[in-house]
Write a protein that holds these residues in place. Structure first.
Motif, PDB file in Angstrom:
ATOM      1  N   GLY A 122     -10.488   5.988  -2.057  1.00 29.87           N
ATOM      2  CA  GLY A 122     -10.635   5.431  -3.532  1.00 29.87           C
ATOM      3  C   GLY A 122      -9.143   4.998  -3.867  1.00 29.87           C
ATOM      4  N   ASP A 123      -8.025   5.592  -3.280  1.00 28.75           N
ATOM      5  CA  ASP A 123      -6.786   5.316  -3.872  1.00 28.75           C
ATOM      6  C   ASP A 123      -6.533   3.827  -3.601  1.00 28.75           C
ATOM      7  OD1 ASP A 123      -6.201   7.710  -4.677  1.00 28.75           O
ATOM      8  OD2 ASP A 123      -4.734   8.236  -2.996  1.00 28.75           O
ATOM      9  N   HIS A 124      -5.757   3.071  -4.711  1.00 28.50           N
ATOM     10  CA  HIS A 124      -5.433   1.673  -4.713  1.00 28.50           C
ATOM     11  C   HIS A 124      -3.959   1.586  -4.077  1.00 28.50           C
ATOM     12  CE1 HIS A 124      -5.843  -2.466  -6.763  1.00 28.50           C
ATOM     13  NE2 HIS A 124      -4.471  -2.315  -6.623  1.00 28.50           N
ATOM     14  N   VAL A 171      -8.813   1.563   5.677  1.00 30.82           N
ATOM     15  CA  VAL A 171      -8.577   1.215   4.567  1.00 30.82           C
ATOM     16  C   VAL A 171      -9.288  -0.186   4.731  1.00 30.82           C
ATOM     17  CG1 VAL A 171      -6.469  -0.366   3.132  1.00 30.82           C
ATOM     18  CG2 VAL A 171      -5.903   1.960   4.515  1.00 30.82           C
ATOM     19  N   ALA A 172      -9.792  -0.540   3.305  1.00 30.67           N
ATOM     20  CA  ALA A 172     -10.624  -1.606   3.160  1.00 30.67           C
ATOM     21  C   ALA A 172     -10.127  -2.776   2.326  1.00 30.67           C
ATOM     22  CB  ALA A 172     -11.901  -0.988   2.241  1.00 30.67           C
ATOM     23  N   PHE A 173     -10.526  -3.733   2.507  1.00 33.48           N
ATOM     24  CA  PHE A 173      -9.460  -5.332   1.713  1.00 33.48           C
ATOM     25  C   PHE A 173     -10.747  -6.044   1.153  1.00 33.48           C
ATOM     26  CE2 PHE A 173      -6.769  -3.819   5.145  1.00 33.48           C
ATOM     27  CZ  PHE A 173      -5.443  -3.982   4.510  1.00 33.48           C
ATOM     28  N   PHE A 174     -10.483  -6.112  -0.149  1.00 32.77           N
ATOM     29  CA  PHE A 174     -11.216  -6.846  -0.921  1.00 32.77           C
ATOM     30  C   PHE A 174     -10.760  -8.320  -1.421  1.00 32.77           C
ATOM     31  CE2 PHE A 174     -12.116  -2.646  -1.087  1.00 32.77           C
ATOM     32  CZ  PHE A 174     -13.705  -2.425  -1.273  1.00 32.77           C
ATOM     33  N   VAL A 189      -7.747  -0.858  -0.570  1.00 36.56           N
ATOM     34  CA  VAL A 189      -8.173   0.300  -0.991  1.00 36.56           C
ATOM     35  C   VAL A 189      -8.246   1.495  -0.177  1.00 36.56           C
ATOM     36  CG1 VAL A 189     -10.109   1.551  -2.473  1.00 36.56           C
ATOM     37  CG2 VAL A 189      -9.207  -0.735  -3.055  1.00 36.56           C
ATOM     38  N   ALA A 190      -7.864   2.513   0.098  1.00 35.84           N
ATOM     39  CA  ALA A 190      -8.249   3.686   1.089  1.00 35.84           C
ATOM     40  C   ALA A 190      -9.726   3.860   1.018  1.00 35.84           C
ATOM     41  CB  ALA A 190      -7.496   5.073   0.549  1.00 35.84           C
ATOM     42  N   ALA A 191     -10.244   3.411   2.074  1.00 32.28           N
ATOM     43  CA  ALA A 191     -11.651   3.568   2.303  1.00 32.28           C
ATOM     44  C   ALA A 191     -11.997   5.025   2.608  1.00 32.28           C
ATOM     45  CB  ALA A 191     -12.372   2.797   3.389  1.00 32.28           C
ATOM     46  N   THR A 192     -11.388   5.853   3.204  1.00 34.06           N
ATOM     47  CA  THR A 192     -11.133   7.315   3.621  1.00 34.06           C
ATOM     48  C   THR A 192      -9.792   7.703   3.144  1.00 34.06           C
ATOM     49  OG1 THR A 192     -10.153   6.915   5.704  1.00 34.06           O
ATOM     50  CG2 THR A 192     -12.753   6.775   5.454  1.00 34.06           C
TER      51      THR A 192
END
Length: 112
Positions: free
Chosen positions: A9-11, A30-33, A64-67
């Motif tokens: 959840g960290d940005h 890490v996820a990208f939006f 955003v860190a997904a994990t």
């Protein structure tokens, strides 16, 4: 180069921010939006945030860190030094860029 840790959840950065750091993900995801839409993820041994570091552009997506995750963080000069000091690192980086380019080409072809 600096070792950094992120909690899920960290940005890391926002779409439109000036690109000031690149990352090599050692562990986690890490996820990208784009806006609120999750468009892709990266996992272990992936570079990200790097392309616009070289042209002094902006990050094209929010990261955003997904994990929980561990990464190496680089400024532009640190990344260049890292790649120039290690043939293995440079080879891995160029291979990763090739894979990313191939993904873009395949995505473009699927939209035609």
């Amino acid at each position: 180069m600096k070792r950094v840790t992120f909690k899920a959840g960290d940005h890391l950065y926002s779409q439109g921010d000036k690109a000031t750091k690149a990352y090599l993900l050692l562990e986690g995801e890490v996820a990208f939006f784009l806006g609120s839409k999750r468009v892709f993820d990266v996992s272990r041994e992936a570079f990200f945030g790097d392309l616009h570091l070289f042209d002094e552009g902006d990050y094209p997506a929010t990261a955003v860190a997904a994990t929980d995750a561990i990464a190496l963080s680089f400024t532009k000069d640190q990344l260049l030094d890292y790649l120039m000091d290690s043939r293995e690192a440079l080879t891995k980086y160029l291979g990763y860029l090739g894979s990313r380019l191939e993904e873009i080409v395949l995505l473009h072809e699927s939209r035609e």
